[in-house]
Design a protein around this motif. Structure first.
Motif, short mmCIF file in Angstrom:
data_model
loop_
_atom_site.label_atom_id
_atom_site.label_comp_id
_atom_site.label_asym_id
_atom_site.label_seq_id
_atom_site.Cartn_x
_atom_site.Cartn_y
_atom_site.Cartn_z
N GLU A 143 -19.55 -26.88 -50.62
CA GLU A 143 -18.16 -26.47 -50.87
C GLU A 143 -17.30 -26.61 -49.62
OE1 GLU A 143 -17.99 -22.79 -53.75
OE2 GLU A 143 -19.84 -22.72 -52.57
N SER A 147 -16.27 -19.21 -50.37
CA SER A 147 -15.46 -18.88 -51.54
C SER A 147 -14.94 -17.46 -51.37
CB SER A 147 -16.30 -18.98 -52.82
OG SER A 147 -15.59 -18.48 -53.92
N TYR A 153 -16.85 -23.77 -56.13
CA TYR A 153 -15.87 -24.85 -56.04
C TYR A 153 -16.56 -26.21 -56.08
CZ TYR A 153 -12.14 -21.55 -55.11
OH TYR A 153 -11.22 -20.54 -55.24
N ASN A 241 -12.26 -26.29 -52.60
CA ASN A 241 -11.89 -25.11 -51.85
C ASN A 241 -11.15 -25.57 -50.60
OD1 ASN A 241 -11.66 -22.52 -50.90
ND2 ASN A 241 -13.85 -22.17 -50.63
#
Length: 261
Positions: A143, A147, A153, A241
């Motif tokens: 990612e 997060s 993501y 992200n």
């Protein structure tokens, strides 16, 4: 899925530990000796699928990313030494807290790198490739960054590129509960929070094609993220992200079609 190690399991038996872990340096072994029992007390970790991690050969441990302590939980739970790249600033702190964090990073096998674009990114990629060429294990977060809302993501293609280029197997990991144990922005972990680390079956991504193919990188990345999603059970965000853009040029770059690495 049957856990290979219960929350109150004793230290790893020799047959469950990779030879390279038993040969690791004194700083790492001392850190693991201290961190593993401490982690069991603080986080009551539930570890599943340890037997899915190959004991030898190059592997990439690819995990979702919810908290700073993911980079501590995964190396402590893994049956072999796992190297990951960490911001060089973690190693350069002053005072008691700075030295503590620096020693903690070294104890779990972290390697300092200067983050950023251009040469810094290439240096990080070269370091990861070097470790894999030596038959070691590295940990990466597809990612790209943590997060902040608990969703999973879309994966960036850098992990797949490295796997396809080196031939390393990818071990997907689902980490659960670390965002509750130490939320983003928290200065200290919360006591009593339950953490789960799930190691999935290793993925051989060679069937997607060469690392030079954008389609191969994307297909391999999607396979990695699907495996992570099956382990973590997170809600899918369906987008990347992205770090908030600063300045007009960076905002334009984010809306233009491009391959995220």
């Amino acid at each position: 899925m049957t856990p290979d190690s219960a929350p109150d399991a004793p230290a790893e038996a020799d047959e469950d530990v990779a030879p390279e872990l038993r040969r690791a340096g004194a700083t790492y072994l001392l850190g693991r000796l201290i961190l593993a029992p401490l982690a069991r007390i603080v986080y009551r970790p539930h570890v599943e699928g340890r037997s899915n991690v190959p004991k030898t050969g190059p592997i990439i441990v690819a995990s979702n990313h919810l908290s700073f302590i993911d980079s501590i939980a995964i190396p402590v739970a893994a049956p072999r030494r796992v190297h990951f790249l960490a911001k060089s600033s973690y190693f350069e702190g002053t005072g008691f807290k700075g030295r503590l964090i620096g020693n903690l990073m070294r104890a779990v096998g972290a390697i300092p790198v200067r983050r950023g674009a251009g040469q810094a990114a290439l240096d990080a990629l070269d370091e990861q490739r070097r470790l894999l060429d030596e038959g070691l294990a590295v940990a990466l977060y597809p990612e790209g960054t943590r997060s902040t809302d608990g969703r999973l993501y879309k994966g960036r293609t850098g992990v797949a590129f490295l796997a396809l280029q080196t031939g390393a197997l990818v071990v997907p990991v689902g980490v659960i509960g670390t965002d509750k144990a130490m939320p983003v922005g928290a200065k200290m972990p919360k006591l009593g929070s339950r953490v789960t680390i799930r190691f999935g079956e290793p993925l051989d991504l060679a069937h997607h094609g060469p690392a030079t193919s954008g389609r191969a990188r994307r297909g391999a990345t999607d396979e990695i993220m699907a495996a992570i999603h099956a382990l973590s059970g997170q809600e899918l965000a369906g987008v990347y992200n992205e770090v908030p853009a600063h300045g007009a040029i960076e905002k334009i770059k984010q809306v233009l079609p491009h391959e995220r690495r």
